[in-house]
Write an enzyme that holds these catalytic residues in place. Structure first.
Site, PDB file in Angstrom:
ATOM      1  N   GLU A  60     -10.221  -2.257   6.357  1.00 63.62           N
ATOM      2  CA  GLU A  60      -9.246  -2.919   6.420  1.00 63.62           C
ATOM      3  C   GLU A  60      -9.428  -2.437   8.186  1.00 63.62           C
ATOM      4  O   GLU A  60      -8.613  -3.750   9.111  1.00 63.62           O
ATOM      5  CB  GLU A  60      -8.065  -1.539   6.587  1.00 63.62           C
ATOM      6  CG  GLU A  60      -6.485  -1.436   6.693  1.00 63.62           C
ATOM      7  CD  GLU A  60      -6.364  -0.646   6.443  1.00 63.62           C
ATOM      8  OE1 GLU A  60      -4.859  -1.076   6.449  1.00 63.62           O
ATOM      9  OE2 GLU A  60      -6.441   0.763   5.708  1.00 63.62           O
ATOM     10  N   GLN A  87       0.841  -1.141   0.199  1.00 58.00           N
ATOM     11  CA  GLN A  87       0.011  -0.006   0.166  1.00 58.00           C
ATOM     12  C   GLN A  87       0.637   0.974   0.292  1.00 58.00           C
ATOM     13  O   GLN A  87       2.172   1.297   0.457  1.00 58.00           O
ATOM     14  CB  GLN A  87      -0.557   0.229   1.087  1.00 58.00           C
ATOM     15  CG  GLN A  87      -0.837  -0.353   2.456  1.00 58.00           C
ATOM     16  CD  GLN A  87      -0.051   0.861   3.066  1.00 58.00           C
ATOM     17  OE1 GLN A  87       0.085   2.059   2.970  1.00 58.00           O
ATOM     18  NE2 GLN A  87       0.903   0.877   4.423  1.00 58.00           N
ATOM     19  N   ASN A  90      -4.907   4.574  16.648  1.00 58.40           N
ATOM     20  CA  ASN A  90      -5.755   4.402  17.286  1.00 58.40           C
ATOM     21  C   ASN A  90      -6.497   5.595  18.216  1.00 58.40           C
ATOM     22  O   ASN A  90      -7.712   5.638  19.291  1.00 58.40           O
ATOM     23  CB  ASN A  90      -5.835   3.766  18.725  1.00 58.40           C
ATOM     24  CG  ASN A  90      -5.511   2.573  18.394  1.00 58.40           C
ATOM     25  OD1 ASN A  90      -5.518   1.749  17.250  1.00 58.40           O
ATOM     26  ND2 ASN A  90      -4.951   0.690  19.043  1.00 58.40           N
ATOM     27  N   GLU A  91      -5.695   6.777  17.870  1.00 55.34           N
ATOM     28  CA  GLU A  91      -6.190   7.803  18.616  1.00 55.34           C
ATOM     29  C   GLU A  91      -7.267   8.255  17.368  1.00 55.34           C
ATOM     30  O   GLU A  91      -8.170   9.024  17.767  1.00 55.34           O
ATOM     31  CB  GLU A  91      -4.556   9.019  18.877  1.00 55.34           C
ATOM     32  CG  GLU A  91      -4.016   8.710  20.117  1.00 55.34           C
ATOM     33  CD  GLU A  91      -3.222   7.898  19.915  1.00 55.34           C
ATOM     34  OE1 GLU A  91      -2.518   6.718  18.741  1.00 55.34           O
ATOM     35  OE2 GLU A  91      -3.162   7.013  21.079  1.00 55.34           O
ATOM     36  N   SER A 142       4.617  -0.556   3.775  1.00 57.64           N
ATOM     37  CA  SER A 142       3.836  -1.783   3.961  1.00 57.64           C
ATOM     38  C   SER A 142       4.368  -3.059   3.212  1.00 57.64           C
ATOM     39  O   SER A 142       4.088  -3.035   1.699  1.00 57.64           O
ATOM     40  CB  SER A 142       3.285  -2.572   5.174  1.00 57.64           C
ATOM     41  OG  SER A 142       2.969  -1.737   6.181  1.00 57.64           O
ATOM     42  N   SER A 191       0.695   5.855   3.163  1.00 55.74           N
ATOM     43  CA  SER A 191       0.917   7.592   3.716  1.00 55.74           C
ATOM     44  C   SER A 191       2.209   8.330   3.297  1.00 55.74           C
ATOM     45  O   SER A 191       3.179   8.206   1.693  1.00 55.74           O
ATOM     46  CB  SER A 191       2.291   6.864   4.695  1.00 55.74           C
ATOM     47  OG  SER A 191       0.936   6.656   5.968  1.00 55.74           O
TER      48      SER A 191
END
Lengths: 395, 382
Positions: free
Chosen positions: B247, B128, B363-364, B163, B131
């Site tokens: 995802e 992917q 997670n934020e 990744s 970012s």
């Protein structure tokens, strides 16, 4: 596989929720806490009319047959509205009594809501520590036998020597330092009309409360001492089955308590402003509530799953996680309300204190974990292929 | 309407038995080398081919692309068996769980026929490319360009934390095709490109244990033909968000892997003499894995009745990533001083679990989504 409520079940919870909302439970709870059960008894009758207590009672005793799923759904609503009284204990009593010849003396009154039952469980039962094998086993060696407690010859033989059964074992299993002669405490025995005591010799009736209630951290829970001075109903009550039903009910009740705490706190942080904005716009506040929501969201399927197949280990897992999630939510609720949340006068306190009390009622977190691990270790009698690392292959 | 039912259908149980038998006969006896190494990547690619030869690599896909038309529940059953059998990690996961669902929803027939079969066999492994150095959680601020040219687009800019890109063949991601669009999430286009095309430079990045699990991509006028644009140019954000939902949601981390890890953790705890210090954490891992399994069955049941899953996939992602990390931390503690070694059965999984709270939306970010969309809290300062 269909792990979803059906329309009838949703309608049932919806109607209970509407009835309890209209009942205005905070005033009922406050009366109950003061020892005035009149309004609580009236509400109890309406809960019985809705069929809740019949969900744990076979049809030949006037119940609706055993319906753990609907019972759990009902207890979520009872918890959500912090309904006072020996709710879980009445379910446990119904299960303890239902196979006895004398069942028809008791069960119709419980189903109809004319009787409230309480059950005194052994006081200060032993903390559940499983002794480790003395020799650590090598990783590749033959599997050691699953650790169990040493059988205690003084303890009555139980149907199954599981963590759940041990929980209700009387006498010798009491925690060190507790007085074996001390009267056992039962929830709301002053208001209950049927008082049962689980003793070393079986299940007995207590004719009256043996003293004034002790105060609980939850003022709505009146812990009343009982002595087993009455009739021996059976020498061999179904302790484990009663505990399973009680834990299922209390897991659901705790989930409801947590959901109510979350709803109230979300509403509060939306309207409370500081620095000119709602405090719910601050990330520290938002993330704490997001964590509470996540904890409750994952406790819910455990509770429903345990109701679908009430195995002791699954019920213990549900009880553990629902109570932990409710308590996590209670801490967040108190923190985010600030000082107003710390007052007895503010209704939030009725749920805050219950979240703490339910956590240890009918099994501490450690006792529930022991039941989970007893079961998990059984799965290792026939180990499957040793696995390689699980990981990698993520984005 | 049927009552609540947690049992699988007879057909699904037969499918489970078939999968279990196949896995018992084929899963390598010794674990493959780490897939974040050249040698391990090749070994995992060969494993994908072995799976594909008997149609086990993409069971939920249609038969014509190499799958078995398995529904969601049957896929969950397969995953339970897969991880319980101790089978290798899936080197094709990014393509299979992120790109393929996008192609099913937004791709053309031609793209599906061209891209999916080699993905199913591991012949083409996908990375992917979301970012960028200045666009992480705020993905919509990305600046890599797709510039219109004859018959296609020229990609310019830099992607990072890609990744699998160190060893993969192709990549997919978002590029800014209309820099004048009024809002950051407008004017983005979703493209697939070849990592070996002229103009692509791949610089592997060592993750915490030094293995090149991801890479930086430098793109210098990389030509992408029109046939490799997914959906309409300029509409990439919406398309990517549907992928991001997958995802975080059901398909990235199936309950089977955590059930298997919890099972291994109980075995480790027992082998170490059931030490008291880890009792609570081992029990919590068992309970957490079961909760995640039941949560997923509930979500799958809703999905099968046509409900959109939506923002609850954010609670999902927070839960499994923290469960995975806690589980591996407990394992390392049980190993004692041996736990610091990089070559135990748990080391690779531990290092990988550390990334869980970071990728697929930190997670934020997930907690912000939960607060806003599930709890209805006002939009906040970040």
């Amino acid at each position: 596989m269909r792990f979803l409520l059906d329309a009838e079940q949703r309608a049932f919870t919806g109607s209970l929720h509407a009835m309890l909302s209209a009942a205005g439970t905070p005033a009922v709870i406050r009366d109950w806490s003061r020892g005035d059960p009149a309004r609580g008894r009236a509400l109890w009758s309406r809960i019985a009319e809705a069929g809740v207590f019949g969900l744990a009672v076979p049809e030949d005793h006037g119940g609706l047959g055993r319906h753990p799923v609907e019972l759990a759904l009902a207890f979520v609503e009872l918890g959500r509205h912090a309904v006072p009284g020996p709710l879980v204990e009445t379910v446990a009593a119904a299960v303890l009594l239902q196979d006895l010849p004398s069942a028809k003396r008791f069960l119709p009154g419980l189903v109809a809501g004319t009787d409230l039952a309480t059950v005194a469980t052994p006081l200060g039962h032993a903390l559940t520590t499983t002794p480790a094998p003395t020799e650590p086993a090598p990783d590749t060696g033959p599997p050691p036998t699953a650790p169990t407690r040493d059988p205690d010859p003084a303890r009555p033989r139980l149907a199954a020597d599981t963590a759940a059964a041990r929980y209700l074992a009387p006498g010798p299993d009491r925690a060190p330092g507790t007085d074996p002669a001390a009267p056992q405490l039962a929830l709301d025995a002053d208001a209950a009309t049927l008082r049962l005591v689980l003793t070393a010799d079986g299940l007995r009736v207590a004719t009256a409360a043996a003293g004034p209630p002790r105060r609980s951290l939850d003022p709505a829970r009146r812990l009343t001492p009982l002595t087993p001075d009455g009739e021996l109903l059976t020498p061999d009550p179904p302790r484990e089955r009663a505990l399973t039903w009680a834990r299922l009910a209390i897991a659901a009740q705790a989930l409801g308590v947590g959901l109510a705490l979350l709803d109230r706190t979300v509403a509060y942080v939306r309207q409370r402003t500081q620095f000119g904005v709602p405090i719910g716009s601050f990330q520290a506040v938002r993330h704490r509530l997001a964590d509470a929501r996540t904890a409750l969201e994952f406790a819910r399927p455990l509770v429903l799953g345990a109701a679908v197949s009430p195995r002791p280990a699954d019920v213990a897992a549900a009880k553990l996680m629902a109570c932990e999630a409710a308590y996590t939510t209670a801490r967040a609720a108190l923190q985010l309300h600030g000082a107003i949340g710390y007052t007895a006068e503010y209704d939030l306190s009725l749920w805050l204190t219950k979240a703490r009390a339910l956590r240890t009622a009918w099994g501490t977190p450690e006792e529930c974990r022991e039941a989970v691990l007893d079961d998990a270790l059984k799965g290792h009698d026939a180990p499957r292929r040793p696995a390689g690392p699980v990981g990698e292959a993520g984005p | 309407m049927p009552a609540v039912d947690l049992s699988h259908s007879r057909a699904d149980e037969e499918f489970r038995a078939e999968a279990r038998a196949w896995l018992a006969a084929h899963v390598p006896r010794t674990p493959l080398p780490s897939l974040e190494t050249a040698e391990g990547f090749a070994a995992h690619r060969a494993w994908e081919a072995e799976l594909a030869a008997d149609r086990w690599s993409v069971v939920s896909w249609p038969k014509r692309y190499g799958g078995r038309d398995a529904g969601l529940l049957r896929w969950l059953v397969f995953e339970e068996e897969y991880w319980a059998a101790g089978a290798p990690g899936r080197v094709g996961q990014n393509g299979i769980s992120l790109l393929a669902p996008t192609l099913f929803d937004h791709g053309t027939q031609e793209q599906r026929a061209r891209v999916l079969p080699p993905m199913a066999t591991g012949e083409a492994v996908w990375a992917q490319a979301w970012s960028e150095p200045e666009a992480g959680s705020d993905l919509a601020s990305l600046t890599s360009r797709a510039v219109r040219t004859d018959g296609g687009w020229l990609l310019r800019g830099q992607k990072t934390w890609s990744s699998r890109a160190a060893f993969a063949d192709r990549a997919f991601g978002l590029f800014r095709s209309d820099p004048d669009a009024p809002k950051p999430h407008q004017g983005l286009t979703y493209l697939m490109f070849d990592l070996r095309a002229p103009g692509v430079t791949v610089r592997p990045i060592g993750r915490l244990d030094g293995k090149p699990a991801f890479a930086e991509l430098f793109l210098d006028d990389v030509f992408v033909p029109d046939e490799d644009v997914i959906g309409e140019p300029g509409r990439g954000w919406r398309i990517a968000m549907s992928t991001a939902g997958d995802e975080r949601g059901l398909t990235l981390r199936s309950p089977g892997r955590f059930l298997a890890s919890a099972h291994r953790l109980v075995a480790l705890w027992r082998a170490r003499g059931c030490p008291e210090h880890a009792r609570a954490r081992v029990a919590d891992a068992v309970v957490g894995a079961r909760a995640y399994q039941l949560f997923t069955y509930a979500a799958a049941s809703r999905s099968l009745e046509g409900e959109e899953l939506g923002p609850e996939s954010s609670t999902n992602k927070v839960f499994w990533s923290e469960l995975d990390l806690a589980l591996h931390e407990t394992a390392l503690d049980l190993l004692g001083p041996e736990g610091e070694r990089a070559d135990t059965d748990w080391s690779e999984g531990y290092v990988f679990s550390l990334a869980g709270p970071l990728y697929a939306g930190t997670n934020e970010i997930q907690r912000d989504i939960i607060a806003e969309r599930l709890l209805g809290l006002p939009k906040g300062r970040r």
